[in-house]
Design an enzyme around this catalytic site. Structure first.
Site, PDB file in Angstrom:
ATOM      1  N   ASP A  39     -45.006  -6.216  57.047  1.00  0.00           N
ATOM      2  CA  ASP A  39     -45.245  -4.851  57.503  1.00  0.00           C
ATOM      3  C   ASP A  39     -46.061  -4.868  58.801  1.00  0.00           C
ATOM      4  O   ASP A  39     -46.879  -5.760  59.002  1.00  0.00           O
ATOM      5  CB  ASP A  39     -46.008  -4.097  56.397  1.00  0.00           C
ATOM      6  CG  ASP A  39     -45.899  -2.591  56.550  1.00  0.00           C
ATOM      7  OD1 ASP A  39     -45.144  -2.129  57.431  1.00  0.00           O
ATOM      8  OD2 ASP A  39     -46.566  -1.877  55.782  1.00  0.00           O
ATOM      9  N   GLY A  42     -43.798  -2.091  63.726  1.00  0.00           N
ATOM     10  CA  GLY A  42     -43.799  -0.863  64.533  1.00  0.00           C
ATOM     11  C   GLY A  42     -45.159  -0.647  65.187  1.00  0.00           C
ATOM     12  O   GLY A  42     -45.250  -0.347  66.383  1.00  0.00           O
ATOM     13  N   HIS A  92     -39.959  -5.680  65.952  1.00  0.00           N
ATOM     14  CA  HIS A  92     -39.091  -6.426  65.026  1.00  0.00           C
ATOM     15  C   HIS A  92     -38.728  -7.796  65.617  1.00  0.00           C
ATOM     16  O   HIS A  92     -38.673  -8.794  64.889  1.00  0.00           O
ATOM     17  CB  HIS A  92     -37.831  -5.622  64.707  1.00  0.00           C
ATOM     18  CG  HIS A  92     -38.125  -4.326  63.980  1.00  0.00           C
ATOM     19  ND1 HIS A  92     -39.007  -4.264  62.924  1.00  0.00           N
ATOM     20  CD2 HIS A  92     -37.674  -3.048  64.168  1.00  0.00           C
ATOM     21  CE1 HIS A  92     -39.079  -3.018  62.487  1.00  0.00           C
ATOM     22  NE2 HIS A  92     -38.287  -2.266  63.233  1.00  0.00           N
ATOM     23  N   GLU A 125     -34.399   1.653  51.308  1.00  0.00           N
ATOM     24  CA  GLU A 125     -34.933   2.890  51.902  1.00  0.00           C
ATOM     25  C   GLU A 125     -34.913   2.840  53.433  1.00  0.00           C
ATOM     26  O   GLU A 125     -35.012   3.879  54.095  1.00  0.00           O
ATOM     27  CB  GLU A 125     -36.383   3.133  51.432  1.00  0.00           C
ATOM     28  CG  GLU A 125     -36.517   3.587  49.981  1.00  0.00           C
ATOM     29  CD  GLU A 125     -36.260   2.480  48.962  1.00  0.00           C
ATOM     30  OE1 GLU A 125     -36.608   1.310  49.254  1.00  0.00           O
ATOM     31  OE2 GLU A 125     -35.701   2.771  47.894  1.00  0.00           O
ATOM     32  N   ASN A 126     -34.799   1.646  54.017  1.00  0.00           N
ATOM     33  CA  ASN A 126     -34.882   1.512  55.482  1.00  0.00           C
ATOM     34  C   ASN A 126     -33.696   2.144  56.225  1.00  0.00           C
ATOM     35  O   ASN A 126     -33.766   2.353  57.435  1.00  0.00           O
ATOM     36  CB  ASN A 126     -35.033   0.044  55.899  1.00  0.00           C
ATOM     37  CG  ASN A 126     -36.414  -0.532  55.646  1.00  0.00           C
ATOM     38  OD1 ASN A 126     -36.584  -1.731  55.462  1.00  0.00           O
ATOM     39  ND2 ASN A 126     -37.439   0.326  55.623  1.00  0.00           N
TER      40      ASN A 126
HETATM   41  C1  FPP Z   1     -41.762  -3.314  58.413  1.00  0.00           C
HETATM   42  O1  FPP Z   1     -42.549  -2.988  59.528  1.00  0.00           O
HETATM   43  C2  FPP Z   1     -40.721  -4.248  58.821  1.00  0.00           C
HETATM   44  C3  FPP Z   1     -39.385  -4.078  58.630  1.00  0.00           C
HETATM   45  C4  FPP Z   1     -38.824  -2.914  57.936  1.00  0.00           C
HETATM   46  C5  FPP Z   1     -38.405  -5.046  59.144  1.00  0.00           C
HETATM   47  C6  FPP Z   1     -38.761  -6.480  58.999  1.00  0.00           C
HETATM   48  C7  FPP Z   1     -37.908  -7.272  59.911  1.00  0.00           C
HETATM   49  C8  FPP Z   1     -38.295  -8.329  60.644  1.00  0.00           C
HETATM   50  C9  FPP Z   1     -39.619  -8.954  60.553  1.00  0.00           C
HETATM   51  C10 FPP Z   1     -37.385  -8.950  61.650  1.00  0.00           C
HETATM   52  C11 FPP Z   1     -36.193  -9.653  61.154  1.00  0.00           C
HETATM   53  C12 FPP Z   1     -36.368 -10.463  59.927  1.00  0.00           C
HETATM   54  C13 FPP Z   1     -35.951 -11.739  59.736  1.00  0.00           C
HETATM   55  C14 FPP Z   1     -36.033 -12.341  58.402  1.00  0.00           C
HETATM   56  C15 FPP Z   1     -35.395 -12.559  60.827  1.00  0.00           C
HETATM   57  P1  FPP Z   1     -42.515  -1.509  60.099  1.00  0.00           P
HETATM   58  O2  FPP Z   1     -41.433  -1.404  61.087  1.00  0.00           O
HETATM   59  O3  FPP Z   1     -42.405  -0.523  58.962  1.00  0.00           O
HETATM   60  O4  FPP Z   1     -43.911  -1.406  60.786  1.00  0.00           O
HETATM   61  P2  FPP Z   1     -44.874  -0.123  60.851  1.00  0.00           P
HETATM   62  O5  FPP Z   1     -45.257   0.203  59.433  1.00  0.00           O
HETATM   63  O6  FPP Z   1     -46.009  -0.593  61.674  1.00  0.00           O
HETATM   64  O7  FPP Z   1     -44.095   0.974  61.504  1.00  0.00           O
END
Ligand code: FPP
Length: 237
Positions: free
Chosen positions: A13, A16, A30, A60-61
């Protein structure tokens, strides 16, 4: 007391927020997150951890803006292509948990290629994609019912989950300050230890991983039993 860490799982997490702090679009977070995963996976393998599971895209994403979802799908496709190219060097078997069917065709094809190219390796990276634990459990119960099972055991349920081929996670780490599971490995986490850090996923360093592992090794895991101070098991509670 010297707990062995067979399986570590990460809720990655904070991508973003990492991007926002730098006045960059979320996609950059990401991308940085994918590079962190690459490094963290290598480090976990070096530490002898056999299973590493990451929550890359939840059921949910899909609610995120279309361009962010598209970017994530493209990023994952590119990333897996590189994993196939580097398979001999990394020696990691990539497995996928979640409902793969609704994913874009290019990603689905890349998943198949990655599974095939890395099948022979011992260390396992489980990528959770379009994964939701409640959905996984509902599907498991439906499949057991279709098999005609009337007396269902814990083993039956574990066998019917996407994670059937790996042990339950010993440790679940969530970055970026939230302290919840968000529909991740609900059944499998019954006896997992948890570690929450404020560090944003792209900033998670190998040094912090070492600290997390050291902290885990100090924990006393009771599994519902009484454990005396010298580590001997007492009566069950
Ligand atoms: C949550 O952070 C992250 C995700 C929903 C995506 C995770 C994906 C990656 C790390 C990249 C690709 C993965 C691999 C295995 C190569 P958020 O976007 O919700 O962050 P925030 O809460 O700060 O907005």
């Amino acid at each position: 007391m010297d707990n062995i860490l067979h399986h570590i799982a990460f809720i990655m997490d904070g991508n973003g927020r990492w991007a926002k702090k730098r006045l960059l679009p979320r996609e950059f977070g990401h991308r940085a997150g994918a590079e962190t995963f690459r490094r963290v996976l290598t480090h976990c393998v070096e530490l002898g951890i056999e299973y590493v599971t990451v929550y890359a895209f939840s059921t949910e994403n899909w609610k995120r803006p279309k361009h962010e979802v598209d970017e994530l799908m493209n990023l994952l496709t590119r990333y897996l292509k590189e994993c196939v190219a580097d398979a001999d060097k990394n020696k990691v078997r990539f497995c996928f948990i979640g409902d793969i069917e609704p994913l874009p065709d290019a990603l689905k094809a890349q998943i198949k290629e990655t599974e095939d190219a890395t099948r022979a390796y011992h260390h396992v990276a489980n990528i959770a994609l379009n994964y939701g634990s409640r959905h996984e459990l509902v599907q498991a119960f439906q499949n057991l019912s279709k098999e005609g099972k009337t007396e269902i055991t814990e083993e039956d349920i574990s066998r019917a989950l996407y994670t059937r081929d790996c042990p339950d996670p010993d440790l679940i780490v969530r970055t970026a300050g939230e302290q919840r599971l968000s529909n991740f490995l609900l059944w499998q986490a019954a006896y997992s230890e948890f570690y929450f850090t404020k560090t944003l996923w792209p900033d998670l360093s190998n040094r912090e991983i070492d600290e997390i592992v050291t902290d885990f090794k100090k924990r006393v895991r009771r599994y519902g039993a009484v454990v005396s101070t010298d580590g001997e098991k007492g009566e069950n509670v």
